[in-house]
Design an enzyme around this catalytic site. Sequence first.
Site, PDB file in Angstrom:
ATOM      1  N   GLY A  10      42.924  39.330  50.188  1.00 27.42           N
ATOM      2  CA  GLY A  10      41.731  38.613  49.676  1.00 27.42           C
ATOM      3  C   GLY A  10      42.318  37.729  48.550  1.00 27.42           C
ATOM      4  N   CYS A  11      41.202  37.812  47.581  1.00 32.87           N
ATOM      5  CA  CYS A  11      41.264  37.159  46.311  1.00 32.87           C
ATOM      6  C   CYS A  11      42.780  37.677  45.446  1.00 32.87           C
ATOM      7  CB  CYS A  11      40.250  37.198  45.276  1.00 32.87           C
ATOM      8  SG  CYS A  11      40.608  36.536  43.801  1.00 32.87           S
ATOM      9  N   VAL A  12      43.891  36.721  45.329  1.00 34.45           N
ATOM     10  CA  VAL A  12      44.972  37.048  44.971  1.00 34.45           C
ATOM     11  C   VAL A  12      44.930  37.521  43.548  1.00 34.45           C
ATOM     12  CG1 VAL A  12      45.803  34.745  44.212  1.00 34.45           C
ATOM     13  CG2 VAL A  12      47.406  36.311  44.935  1.00 34.45           C
ATOM     14  N   TRP A  13      43.968  36.927  42.628  1.00 32.07           N
ATOM     15  CA  TRP A  13      43.917  37.255  41.318  1.00 32.07           C
ATOM     16  C   TRP A  13      43.359  38.707  41.170  1.00 32.07           C
ATOM     17  CZ3 TRP A  13      39.993  32.820  40.582  1.00 32.07           C
ATOM     18  CH2 TRP A  13      40.579  31.732  40.579  1.00 32.07           C
ATOM     19  N   TYR A 158      33.782  41.645  44.803  1.00 23.18           N
ATOM     20  CA  TYR A 158      33.724  42.731  46.078  1.00 23.18           C
ATOM     21  C   TYR A 158      34.310  44.007  45.734  1.00 23.18           C
ATOM     22  CZ  TYR A 158      38.275  40.516  47.174  1.00 23.18           C
ATOM     23  OH  TYR A 158      39.289  40.127  47.165  1.00 23.18           O
TER      24      TYR A 158
END
Length: 158
Positions: A10-13, A158
């Site tokens: 998901g969100c790489v950060w 999330y």
Amino acid sequence: MQAIATFAAGCVWGVEANFRKLIGQGVVDTQVGYTGGHLENPTYRLVCRGDSGHAEAVQVQFDPQQISYDELVHHFFNIHNPTQADGQGPDIGSQYRSAIFFHDEQQSQIAAEIKQALESSGEYDYHIVTEIVAATQFYPAEEYHQRYFDKQGGHCRY
């Protein structure tokens, strides 16, 4: 001796921030980037379009004398929902897929065994969709994406 592990979730950060929590416990460094696709030298904008084939991913440099690949894979499964296909939370698209990019046969075997054990455990209500695929060229993301939460603050939704 150091080794490399590569994960997409998901969100790489947020994925990077979660692996950076293990610095000093065997994780030496992390780098965000793109891998698994067909486009050479992708940029964030191109990957976000969703047609490059790349996943947003984190390369984890680690010392296997201090932390095992097994522990990293378990950490990976604990920080995201491996049953959500092509996305995590509000981030939808193949660039946000759940994937383990293995660097050798031992990593492949460990990842597959852990995935199977989790699948059989009944811990998840749905099938685990995490891909386990051979690592390909890893393209580091633009500098402003590296350690993004350290620079900008924040967290994933999330």
